[in-house]
Enzyme design. Structure first.
Site, PDB file in Angstrom:
ATOM      1  N   GLY A   9      82.121  43.633   1.478  1.00  0.00           N
ATOM      2  CA  GLY A   9      80.972  42.864   0.995  1.00  0.00           C
ATOM      3  C   GLY A   9      80.170  43.649  -0.018  1.00  0.00           C
ATOM      4  N   ASN A  10      79.015  43.147  -0.337  1.00  0.00           N
ATOM      5  CA  ASN A  10      78.158  43.862  -1.283  1.00  0.00           C
ATOM      6  C   ASN A  10      76.694  43.632  -0.914  1.00  0.00           C
ATOM      7  OD1 ASN A  10      77.091  41.468  -2.836  1.00  0.00           O
ATOM      8  ND2 ASN A  10      79.301  41.184  -3.056  1.00  0.00           N
ATOM      9  N   ARG A  11      75.815  44.219  -1.707  1.00  0.00           N
ATOM     10  CA  ARG A  11      74.407  44.283  -1.296  1.00  0.00           C
ATOM     11  C   ARG A  11      73.542  43.168  -1.890  1.00  0.00           C
ATOM     12  NH1 ARG A  11      72.762  50.200  -2.750  1.00  0.00           N
ATOM     13  NH2 ARG A  11      70.750  49.457  -2.000  1.00  0.00           N
TER      14      ARG A  11
END
Ligand code: CTP
Length: 394
Positions: free
Chosen positions: A207-209
């Site tokens: 995932g990412n932020r």
């Protein structure tokens, strides 16, 4: 309407319709107005200060004697761009017409030059009393916008002019006064937000932020400006946004399908989502045990904007770029690779921007024009992006 000029004093008079203004306040906030509630002391018999403080998130006072060190009757008047007094009683109308200043609200009205709108609500015989008729005429002649009350059933069994108008009708009149432009009416705006999660197994993902805040800001701004809005949200912690169709997705493949289905009839696509560039080549059905969890084979995800650009007709496509160096040059490369009309590039070095309320960067238009955006709220950026997108839509 620019994103400034939105500070409103919402005055509450002492009428039973005061409770309806709780909904009005909410709807005005949805529309992007920032609101300070100033009730008359009498109105607190109907709705208490705690309700207004909770709904507005701002302190509420009714007298000049409270918070004297803040000189609220002058300072609140200075920040106010507009006044909306709803409901406005016969007594309050009389006091305003006489230029009295016997509570905080009437002090503010006198102390401020901002445009003012009144929404009367009272018994029909009070509305038609010659004193009220003369007071309303006086206020109108001084530039106050005074709505006519609606005709209908009042508290008790009486019928006649005096009813508090529907929230939407108050908002429509107020928006006219504030010059609030519904410049996206009849348009469909498609927004992607958040960050995709590519499943490794039932518990893990890549995932990412991305928080989704910028996408939500764009969706809200577009709705406020009259657009039909479809928000495709990847892992964004949000249940409901009034008036906005939200579709929740998890990974890039789901986001791609949702976008393909909705892109055809949209006018503007704003792609704020952070799409994972790669996904695990296979997703394990069972949780991978740690002794087998040594490496993950990856497969590149398609570029969703590039895919959509092949189907593009008149849609304006807005992309985002998160960069840590050579911001504008990288943005221009992305703009042409992805067939964009506009790209906003922000500097994400040192974890800046993600999850924050503010942003700083550059808008780059397809003709090469660069517009530097000094540190500002994501809400303001949302309006600016829509302004430029709409200009390009022609
Ligand atoms: N984007 C997309 N599909 C992807 C990856 C990104 O549509 N598979 C979109 C994003 O929503 C964003 C824009 O492309 O609007 C730029 O995303 P960014 O991650 O900055 O660019 P990338 O193309 O992934 O390039 P890189 O990671 O190499 O900087």
């Amino acid at each position: 309407m620019s994103s400034t000029n939105r500070e409103v004093i919402l005055g509450i008079g002492g009428g039973i319709a005061a409770y309806k203004s709780a909904d009005l306040l909410r709807r005005m906030q949805d529309a992007g107005y920032r609101i300070t509630v100033v009730p008359t002391p009498a109105s607190l018999n109907f709705v208490g200060a705690a309700t207004w403080e909770a709904l507005s998130g701002r302190p509420v006072t009714t007298q000049v004697w409270e918070r004297v060190d803040e000189v609220r009757h002058v300072n609140l008047g200075k920040i106010a761009d507009f006044f909306l007094i709803a409901p406005c009683t016969a007594d309050l109308i009389a006091r305003l017409a006489a230029g009295r200043a016997d509570d905080l609200l009437t002090n503010l009205v006198l102390a401020s030059d901002a445009p003012k709108m009144l929404v009367p609500a009272m018994h029909p015989s009070m509305w038609s009393d010659p004193a009220t008729v003369a007071n309303v005429a006086t206020l109108r002649s001084r530039g106050f916008t005074v709505m006519d009350p609606e005709v209908g059933r009042l508290t008790g069994n009486d019928v006649g002019p005096g009813r508090f108008p529907e929230t939407q009708s108050i908002l429509d009149t107020f928006n006219e006064l504030t010059g609030y432009v519904q410049d996206l009416a009849g348009k469909k705006v498609l927004v992607s937000a958040g960050g995709t999660r590519e499943a490794i197994d039932p518990v893990r993902y890549i995932g990412n932020r991305s928080s989704g805040k910028q996408g939500i800001a764009v969706a809200k701004a577009a709705y406020r400006r009259g657009a039909r809005v479809h928000l495709i949200a990847a892992n964004v912690d949000i249940d409901d946004l009034p008036g906005i169709e939200i579709e929740h997705v998890e990974d890039a493949a789901q986001m791609s399908r949702a976008l393909q289905a909705s892109f055809v009839d949209c006018d503007i696509l704003v792609m704020t989502a952070a799409v994972a560039d790669a996904r695990p080549s296979s997703t394990a059905d069972e949780k991978i045990k740690k002794d087998q969890y040594t490496h993950i084979d990856l497969t590149a995800n398609p570029d969703l904007l590039k895919l959509l650009s092949t189907e593009k007709k008149n849609q304006i496509m807005v992309g985002f770029a998160a960069e840590t160096r050579e911001l504008v040059a990288s943005a221009k490369t992305k703009m042409s690779a992805k067939g964009l009309d506009l790209i906003y590039v922000n500097d994400v070095s040192d974890g800046a921007i993600f999850g924050q309320e503010e942003t700083e960067g550059t808008i780059v238009l397809v003709d090469g024009q660069e517009i530097a955006i000094a540190r500002t709220s994501k809400d303001t950026l949302a309006d600016l992006l829509l302004d430029y997108a709409l200009k390009q839509l022609g």
